[in-house]
Design a protein around this motif. Structure first.
Motif, PDB file in Angstrom:
ATOM      1  N   GLN A 126       0.817  -1.208   0.000  1.00 28.81           N
ATOM      2  CA  GLN A 126       0.000   0.000   0.000  1.00 28.81           C
ATOM      3  C   GLN A 126       0.856   1.265   0.000  1.00 28.81           C
ATOM      4  OE1 GLN A 126      -2.713  -1.535   3.376  1.00 28.81           O
ATOM      5  NE2 GLN A 126      -4.007  -0.091   2.271  1.00 28.81           N
ATOM      6  N   VAL A 127       1.998   1.210   0.677  1.00 33.53           N
ATOM      7  CA  VAL A 127       2.868   2.393   0.729  1.00 33.53           C
ATOM      8  C   VAL A 127       3.885   2.386  -0.409  1.00 33.53           C
ATOM      9  CG1 VAL A 127       2.574   2.617   3.210  1.00 33.53           C
ATOM     10  CG2 VAL A 127       4.570   1.381   2.340  1.00 33.53           C
ATOM     11  N   ARG A 147       7.736   6.453   5.011  1.00 33.00           N
ATOM     12  CA  ARG A 147       6.640   5.606   4.535  1.00 33.00           C
ATOM     13  C   ARG A 147       6.628   4.272   5.288  1.00 33.00           C
ATOM     14  NH1 ARG A 147       8.325   6.302  -1.529  1.00 33.00           N
ATOM     15  NH2 ARG A 147       6.949   4.528  -2.005  1.00 33.00           N
ATOM     16  N   LYS A 177       4.148  13.260  -1.018  1.00 31.59           N
ATOM     17  CA  LYS A 177       3.861  11.828  -1.097  1.00 31.59           C
ATOM     18  C   LYS A 177       3.433  11.283   0.263  1.00 31.59           C
ATOM     19  CE  LYS A 177       7.094  10.757  -4.862  1.00 31.59           C
ATOM     20  NZ  LYS A 177       8.345  10.028  -5.217  1.00 31.59           N
ATOM     21  N   LEU A 181      -0.271   9.802   1.419  1.00 27.64           N
ATOM     22  CA  LEU A 181      -0.334   8.454   1.965  1.00 27.64           C
ATOM     23  C   LEU A 181      -0.973   8.449   3.346  1.00 27.64           C
ATOM     24  CD1 LEU A 181       0.461   5.449   1.904  1.00 27.64           C
ATOM     25  CD2 LEU A 181       2.701   6.132   2.793  1.00 27.64           C
TER      26      LEU A 181
END
Length: 230
Positions: A126-127, A147, A177, A181
């Motif tokens: 997902q990341v 992340r 980013k 997220l």
């Protein structure tokens, strides 16, 4: 989800007692995202640490999901954090001897979840870091490390997520980013989010903004929802 009543924090110094937080009372609803903004040294991170159970109040009350954090000892606070809280640090705080995947798995393993590896494999995808799963933190960029830290915070599906300057050590491209997220995962998990930030763009993405100034907290905007100085 979060309720504080007349929370005060004092510390002892060589010059005597210093009051870092003045009486603070406010509420955060389930699923809400709240940014705490303010100058360095205003008390933002101190408040976040108290809300997450990383420190004790000098006086006042804090309830997390209905549980009285202010009456708990460190062992009880640790249990509550393990069950309901995720935390993202500005400095990532990854274990250098563990791979990215192992870092993400760690909270789930501590919580005794049998599907820790399966969860970690899903969230690392997902990341967008499944291709870096077996790399160590010193082999990852700052943006990649953050992340991983975000994935680690979400793996136990916490009811409440605290983030202390989550983009503070990142350049603008990586900050964007990480922000995208963070809010995407927060929405998917229906997690209550409280973050401390100097980044006005990040703060603007939250449902509410609170401003800390010299240990006092006020609501951003005309209509006050926070009561300070009780």
């Amino acid at each position: 989800m979060i309720e504080t009543k007349s929370v005060i924090k004092k510390v002892s110094t060589n010059e005597g007692e210093l009051q870092i937080l003045h009486p603070i009372s406010f509420e955060v609803k389930p699923g809400e995202s709240v940014a705490v903004v303010g100058a360095s040294g205003s008390g933002k991170s101190t408040l976040l640490g108290l809300l997450a159970g990383l420190d004790e109040v000098s006086s006042g009350h804090i309830f997390l999901d209905g549980e009285p954090l202010h009456t708990m000892d460190e062992e009880a606070r640790a249990r509550l954090r393990g069950e309901k809280v995720g935390f993202i640090f500005q400095s990532f705080m990854l274990v250098q001897s563990l791979t990215a995947l192992e870092n993400i798995m760690l909270p789930a393993e501590i919580a005794g979840l049998k599907d820790a590896k399966k969860r970690a494999q899903k969230i690392i995808e997902q990341v967008g870091l499944d291709h870096r799963a077996h790399h160590f933190p010193n082999q990852l960029s700052g943006g990649e490390q953050q992340r991983v830290a975000i994935a680690r915070a979400f793996i136990t599906q916490p009811k409440i997520l605290f983030a202390d300057e989550p983009t503070g050590n990142l350049d603008s491209a990586n900050s964007e980013k990480v922000e995208d997220l963070l809010f995407a995962l927060n929405k998917d998990s229906d997690t209550t989010l409280v973050l401390v930030t100097h980044d006005s763009k990040l703060a603007d993405k939250c449902d509410r903004q609170l401003t800390m100034n010299a240990g006092e907290l006020t609501e951003h905007g005309a209509q006050l929802k926070v009561v300070s100085g009780e």
